[in-house]
Design a protein around this motif. Structure first.
Motif, PDB file in Angstrom:
ATOM      1  N   ARG A 155      45.387  69.615  -2.152  1.00  0.00           N
ATOM      2  CA  ARG A 155      44.355  69.135  -3.068  1.00  0.00           C
ATOM      3  C   ARG A 155      44.368  67.605  -3.066  1.00  0.00           C
ATOM      4  NH1 ARG A 155      45.159  73.735  -6.949  1.00  0.00           N
ATOM      5  NH2 ARG A 155      43.327  75.045  -6.541  1.00  0.00           N
ATOM      6  N   VAL A 156      43.206  67.003  -3.297  1.00  0.00           N
ATOM      7  CA  VAL A 156      43.088  65.541  -3.176  1.00  0.00           C
ATOM      8  C   VAL A 156      42.985  64.878  -4.552  1.00  0.00           C
ATOM      9  CG1 VAL A 156      41.971  65.732  -0.926  1.00  0.00           C
ATOM     10  CG2 VAL A 156      40.562  65.587  -2.994  1.00  0.00           C
ATOM     11  N   ASP A 157      43.309  63.588  -4.594  1.00  0.00           N
ATOM     12  CA  ASP A 157      43.304  62.839  -5.855  1.00  0.00           C
ATOM     13  C   ASP A 157      41.970  62.133  -6.104  1.00  0.00           C
ATOM     14  OD1 ASP A 157      46.233  63.275  -6.148  1.00  0.00           O
ATOM     15  OD2 ASP A 157      46.247  62.083  -4.298  1.00  0.00           O
ATOM     16  N   VAL A 158      41.258  61.838  -5.022  1.00  0.00           N
ATOM     17  CA  VAL A 158      39.950  61.172  -5.149  1.00  0.00           C
ATOM     18  C   VAL A 158      38.961  61.889  -4.234  1.00  0.00           C
ATOM     19  CG1 VAL A 158      38.649  59.023  -4.823  1.00  0.00           C
ATOM     20  CG2 VAL A 158      41.028  58.918  -5.612  1.00  0.00           C
ATOM     21  N   VAL A 159      37.769  62.186  -4.774  1.00  0.00           N
ATOM     22  CA  VAL A 159      36.692  62.730  -3.946  1.00  0.00           C
ATOM     23  C   VAL A 159      35.545  61.719  -3.947  1.00  0.00           C
ATOM     24  CG1 VAL A 159      35.072  64.618  -3.548  1.00  0.00           C
ATOM     25  CG2 VAL A 159      37.291  65.092  -4.615  1.00  0.00           C
ATOM     26  N   VAL A 160      35.051  61.398  -2.752  1.00  0.00           N
ATOM     27  CA  VAL A 160      33.897  60.512  -2.611  1.00  0.00           C
ATOM     28  C   VAL A 160      32.687  61.405  -2.353  1.00  0.00           C
ATOM     29  CG1 VAL A 160      32.852  58.730  -1.146  1.00  0.00           C
ATOM     30  CG2 VAL A 160      35.277  58.568  -1.810  1.00  0.00           C
ATOM     31  N   GLU A 161      31.824  61.496  -3.352  1.00  0.00           N
ATOM     32  CA  GLU A 161      30.726  62.474  -3.328  1.00  0.00           C
ATOM     33  C   GLU A 161      29.386  61.748  -3.300  1.00  0.00           C
ATOM     34  OE1 GLU A 161      28.846  65.188  -2.825  1.00  0.00           O
ATOM     35  OE2 GLU A 161      30.365  66.476  -3.734  1.00  0.00           O
ATOM     36  N   THR A 162      28.643  61.881  -2.178  1.00  0.00           N
ATOM     37  CA  THR A 162      27.280  61.343  -2.122  1.00  0.00           C
ATOM     38  C   THR A 162      26.283  62.423  -1.709  1.00  0.00           C
ATOM     39  OG1 THR A 162      27.553  60.632   0.179  1.00  0.00           O
ATOM     40  CG2 THR A 162      27.983  58.976  -1.504  1.00  0.00           C
ATOM     41  N   VAL A 163      26.777  63.620  -1.399  1.00  0.00           N
ATOM     42  CA  VAL A 163      25.882  64.676  -0.919  1.00  0.00           C
ATOM     43  C   VAL A 163      25.243  65.413  -2.097  1.00  0.00           C
ATOM     44  CG1 VAL A 163      25.684  66.749   0.505  1.00  0.00           C
ATOM     45  CG2 VAL A 163      27.224  64.916   1.205  1.00  0.00           C
ATOM     46  N   GLY A 164      26.064  65.801  -3.088  1.00  0.00           N
ATOM     47  CA  GLY A 164      25.512  66.397  -4.310  1.00  0.00           C
ATOM     48  C   GLY A 164      25.595  67.905  -4.306  1.00  0.00           C
ATOM     49  N   ALA A 165      24.459  68.553  -4.622  1.00  0.00           N
ATOM     50  CA  ALA A 165      24.460  69.996  -4.891  1.00  0.00           C
ATOM     51  C   ALA A 165      25.103  70.806  -3.757  1.00  0.00           C
ATOM     52  CB  ALA A 165      23.029  70.465  -5.129  1.00  0.00           C
ATOM     53  N   ALA A 166      24.894  70.389  -2.519  1.00  0.00           N
ATOM     54  CA  ALA A 166      25.392  71.182  -1.379  1.00  0.00           C
ATOM     55  C   ALA A 166      26.916  71.181  -1.298  1.00  0.00           C
ATOM     56  CB  ALA A 166      24.792  70.654  -0.076  1.00  0.00           C
ATOM     57  N   THR A 167      27.566  70.178  -1.837  1.00  0.00           N
ATOM     58  CA  THR A 167      29.026  70.063  -1.649  1.00  0.00           C
ATOM     59  C   THR A 167      29.815  70.003  -2.965  1.00  0.00           C
ATOM     60  OG1 THR A 167      28.719  67.659  -1.494  1.00  0.00           O
ATOM     61  CG2 THR A 167      28.897  68.862   0.584  1.00  0.00           C
ATOM     62  N   PHE A 168      29.132  69.959  -4.106  1.00  0.00           N
ATOM     63  CA  PHE A 168      29.852  69.633  -5.337  1.00  0.00           C
ATOM     64  C   PHE A 168      30.884  70.692  -5.726  1.00  0.00           C
ATOM     65  CE2 PHE A 168      30.489  68.216  -9.712  1.00  0.00           C
ATOM     66  CZ  PHE A 168      30.587  66.857  -9.480  1.00  0.00           C
TER      67      PHE A 168
END
Ligand SMILES: NC(=O)c1ccc[n+]([C@@H]2O[C@H](COP(=O)([O-])OP(=O)(O)OC[C@H]3O[C@@H](n4cnc5c(N)ncnc54)[C@H](OP(=O)(O)O)[C@@H]3O)[C@@H](O)[C@H]2O)c1
Length: 320
Positions: free
Chosen positions: A211-224
């Motif tokens: 498991r990761v400590d930081v997630v960089v999310e710019t995709v949104g609904a498809a990957t959240f």
């Protein structure tokens, strides 16, 4: 009225943003206040923001035509090579600020006007085409990792949608910071290329080895949902974009049980841009550049970005 060549929004077209793009003559930028200066643009880069503008997101019809472009490196009136910080104080905007091309004409032109305090010196050793990638996508990724994601306290980072400008920046920066980096992409070729940047590349939704400590999310609904499932206890899921939908389903049980932080952020501060420029110059980190095109081919550059078939930044050379 003096004119210059520029790429601008002529009308809005949500279905086919490329049809709303115009390339031609526009008035020279004016100075809304005494402390503004005009920069001769040498290089700029495209962002997904420019496609949103062509679709009509963030602009009103009465603002048209609006010159596009957020990023620029150029020469100031004293002959200094400068990087343009694109966030401008804008009292009428609910955010108190706007990004170039939202209220004030953007950088995809021969010249752009900004407050003098928005200019940072181009560090020695950093090429104009590389530095032109940094003020929007790379600055956003830098702030997502550092100030907001508190990556110093992290061992592992997940970056969703590996091909995007923000995503490639986040992978390159997190790898340079010595973190274990995982990145998802739907595309096998992009997975191969993101691995070369130092990430373990996986298919979207794949279970990670940790498991990761930081997630960089710019995709949104498809990957959240995958972002939530991949997060370690007390992880920070940092969101700066939603290319594939802004209304994901959120499992709140997981949010409170794992004590997750879901944090929104946009762009960064001038100090953060200065820190990013210094980091890249000193550590030898360079932006991932998909293509460099002369200004005369700017429409092709937009088509490439719109196709989604990019890996890294699309740069426009204004001197060619
Ligand atoms: N808030 C800010 O300050 C700020 C600054 C910069 C950007 N942004 C936003 O951040 C987002 C990313 O922008 P960008 O220019 O870096 O990249 P982008 O061109 O929007 O692409 C990001 C990635 O999203 C993935 N993707 C797209 N559609 C998808 C789908 N239907 N399902 C799964 N994945 C999908 C793709 O990854 P794969 O093809 O690898 O799967 C693509 O490489 C945009 O929405 C932009 O507006 C915000």
């Amino acid at each position: 009225m003096p004119i210059m060549r520029a790429a601008f929004v002529s009308r809005f077209d949500d279905a086919n943003p490329l049809a709303a793009l115009a390339v031609g003559e526009q008035p020279e930028p004016t100075h809304p206040a005494d402390d503004w200066v005009t920069v001769q643009v040498r290089a700029s880069s495209l962002n997904h923001h420019d496609l949103w503008s062509l679709r009509g997101v963030g602009l009103r019809a009465e603002q048209l035509p609006m010159i596009l472009g957020c990023d620029a490196v150029g020469v100031d009136p004293d002959g200094n090579e400068v990087v343009v910080y694109p966030v401008i104080p804008t009292p009428g905007d609910p955010r108190g600020v706007s990004i170039l091309s939202e209220h004030f004409p953007g950088t995809l032109a021969e010249r752009v006007a900004v407050p003098r305090s928005n200019l940072l010196a181009l560090p020695a050793g950093l090429a104009a085409a590389d530095a032109a990638c940094l003020p929007t996508a790379w600055l956003t990724a830098w702030r997502m990792l550092t100030t907001v994601g508190r990556v110093d306290d992290a061992d592992a980072v997940l970056v969703q949608g590996a091909g995007g400008g923000v995503a490639t920046a986040a992978v390159a920066l997190a790898a340079a910071m010595g973190k274990r980096v995982y990145a998802t992409s739907r595309d096998a070729a992009k997975r191969e290329r993101i691995a070369e940047l130092g990430a373990t590349a996986v298919e979207p939704g794949a279970r990670l080895p940790e498991r990761v400590d930081v997630v960089v999310e710019t995709v949104g609904a498809a990957t959240f949902d995958h972002s939530l499932k991949s997060a370690a206890p007390r992880a920070r899921i940092v969101v700066s974009g939603a290319t594939a939908g802004h209304e994901p389903k959120v499992n709140l049980r997981r949010v409170f049980a794992m004590q997750l932080e879901i944090l929104g952020t946009s762009m960064g501060t001038p100090d953060e841009l200065a820190a990013l420029l210094a980091f890249c110059a000193e550590r030898g980190v360079r932006p991932v550049v998909d293509t460099v095109v002369p200004f005369s081919e700017v429409a092709d550059a937009f088509a490439r970005l719109h196709s989604g078939d990019v890996f890294g930044k699309v740069v426009v050379d204004h001197t060619a």
